[in-house]
Write an enzyme that holds these catalytic residues in place. Sequence first.
Site, mmCIF file in Angstrom:
data_model
loop_
_atom_site.group_PDB
_atom_site.id
_atom_site.type_symbol
_atom_site.label_atom_id
_atom_site.label_comp_id
_atom_site.label_asym_id
_atom_site.label_seq_id
_atom_site.Cartn_x
_atom_site.Cartn_y
_atom_site.Cartn_z
ATOM 1 N N GLU A 144 0.833 -1.199 0.000
ATOM 2 C CA GLU A 144 0.000 0.000 0.000
ATOM 3 C C GLU A 144 0.870 1.251 0.000
ATOM 4 O OE1 GLU A 144 -2.744 -0.108 3.274
ATOM 5 O OE2 GLU A 144 -3.839 1.662 2.585
ATOM 6 N N ASN A 189 -12.233 -1.513 -0.964
ATOM 7 C CA ASN A 189 -11.517 -2.158 0.142
ATOM 8 C C ASN A 189 -12.213 -1.810 1.453
ATOM 9 O OD1 ASN A 189 -8.978 -3.172 1.669
ATOM 10 N ND2 ASN A 189 -9.217 -1.076 2.406
ATOM 11 N N GLU A 190 -12.421 -2.792 2.281
ATOM 12 C CA GLU A 190 -13.017 -2.577 3.600
ATOM 13 C C GLU A 190 -14.170 -1.574 3.516
ATOM 14 O OE1 GLU A 190 -10.073 -2.088 6.749
ATOM 15 O OE2 GLU A 190 -9.300 -4.085 6.366
ATOM 16 N N TYR A 226 -6.379 -9.719 11.019
ATOM 17 C CA TYR A 226 -5.021 -9.500 11.508
ATOM 18 C C TYR A 226 -4.832 -10.181 12.859
ATOM 19 C CZ TYR A 226 -4.056 -6.031 7.881
ATOM 20 O OH TYR A 226 -3.826 -5.404 6.688
ATOM 21 N N GLU A 237 -5.832 -9.556 3.152
ATOM 22 C CA GLU A 237 -5.012 -8.886 4.191
ATOM 23 C C GLU A 237 -4.938 -9.811 5.395
ATOM 24 O OE1 GLU A 237 -5.665 -4.746 5.141
ATOM 25 O OE2 GLU A 237 -6.316 -4.323 3.079
ATOM 26 N N GLN A 249 2.289 -6.271 5.142
ATOM 27 C CA GLN A 249 2.525 -5.835 3.782
ATOM 28 C C GLN A 249 3.993 -6.109 3.439
ATOM 29 O OE1 GLN A 249 1.175 -1.821 3.024
ATOM 30 N NE2 GLN A 249 -0.778 -2.147 4.046
#
Length: 497
Positions: free
Chosen positions: A25, A172-173, A243, A299, A348
């Site tokens: 990103e 995204n999200e 996450y 992710e 990332q």
Amino acid sequence: MSKITINTQSDGVKIDRHIYGHFSEHLGHCIYGGYWVGEKSSIPNTRGIRNDIVAALKHIKIPNLRWPGGCFADEYHWKDGIGPRADRPKMINTNWGGVTEDNSFGTHEFLDLCDQLGCEPYICGNVGSGTVQELSQWIEYVNSDAVSPMTDIRKQNGRADPWKVSFWGIGNESWGCGGMMTPEFYADNFRRYGVYARNYKGTNLYRIACGPNTDDYNWTRVLMQKVHGSGQSFMKGLSLHYYTVPGEWIKKGSAVEFDEQEWFTTMKKASRMDELVHKHGAIMDEFDPRKEVSLIVDEWGTWFDVEKDTNPGFLYQQNTLRDALVASLHLNIFNNYAERVRMANIAQTINVLQAVILTQDEKMILTPTYHVFDMYKVHQDAQRLPLTVECDSYTIGSDTLPAVSASASVDGEGRIHVSLCNIDPHSEQKVDLNLQGSASPAAKITGQIITAENMQDHNTFDDGNKVRIAEFKGAAISPAGITVTLPSKSVVTLEIK
Ligand code: AHR
């Protein structure tokens, strides 16, 4: 003694190489100071992209790269990132540190990076603050070779041929930084944006819908019902973000200074990916029993407190042996659910969250997580082998976890690869490896291992080789079968011929 039984006859499921994908990103020093140093840099580069990074990522066979975000994607306006660099407008990166984004790394630079890496681009479009027209024109700019306003501009910018990018994320999200939408509102938007995400000559777009946050099962249900269930075939993938955060969001815990309780909690939270993939997959099965829609975990990874004296918005964290174990747990889960999980992207690649590479000016180090990707690359596009694991528990207080996790595959040349990890930081695990259904017994076994003296061991710019791959000598073939001794806190990949 643990027992792992592997059926050497594949069940016909391929472990898609895209499970080993990455996410990069415009955040901190992932792009700028990571990949991108500019043509005038004294750091060796090709058209502004660091050569050492390209070589390192090619070595682990990076299959795809997701860009430009993340939260950044829903504020990114792609037209700001094309044309002569000096003329590109600047913007504020409101999500990540409020720094100035000068747009010097844009569509052409990203697609050049993917060409240099030999990987497939995965572009995430702006749904949150963009328009249908903007995304539709981006796809036209990138993929069309017809005569059109967008292709004319692309040609003026020095690229005659379309790149033909398949993977496109539609936001995204969207439940959070990408627009705070309800699943119903997003599903309608996905359909609207999806219609105008056209298949230009020679392309068949793989449209990836924004999927759930962690255990938001209602989001998955609504998307499957309102998009896939409506008979529309726009959605090829549904993303999942999860996450591994050992503490709370406000105090996540340090990447390098942690005790055994935090180690345990990290393993427990990482293992939760199994439950998430299983439960979201079960909902998808209700609407899609043929598994036409992939679950795309685009992710995943550890998220710790940022390192001292670094910009809190840059999400820079070190990477220890603990991260290697987390990577191994995840990749085993993805391999074992390969009939539904066909892509995943660690967050990332460089200098951000669970990075595989850290840079400091001209220096670069490979993290323990990098080495796990190196060891696991043998599973890319191999046939999955089903297995069962019976093992001891790793216990702390009254809480327990299975000490051993595993996945296996057979490649095109008949080599069997088994990846295992032992999350117990104290005790080795003796494993009885039982290969079923094989016409001939195993003749040769070799392996690689990542371990270290301490849970907290990591590579630094002064010592980049503290945690690295070594030859594994703990496996033996006897008339009774294969036995493997996994050292405490280790990741091992075996090759059996
Ligand atoms: O990876 C960092 C951020 O985490 C991404 O921008 C966002 O999608 C997620 O919340």
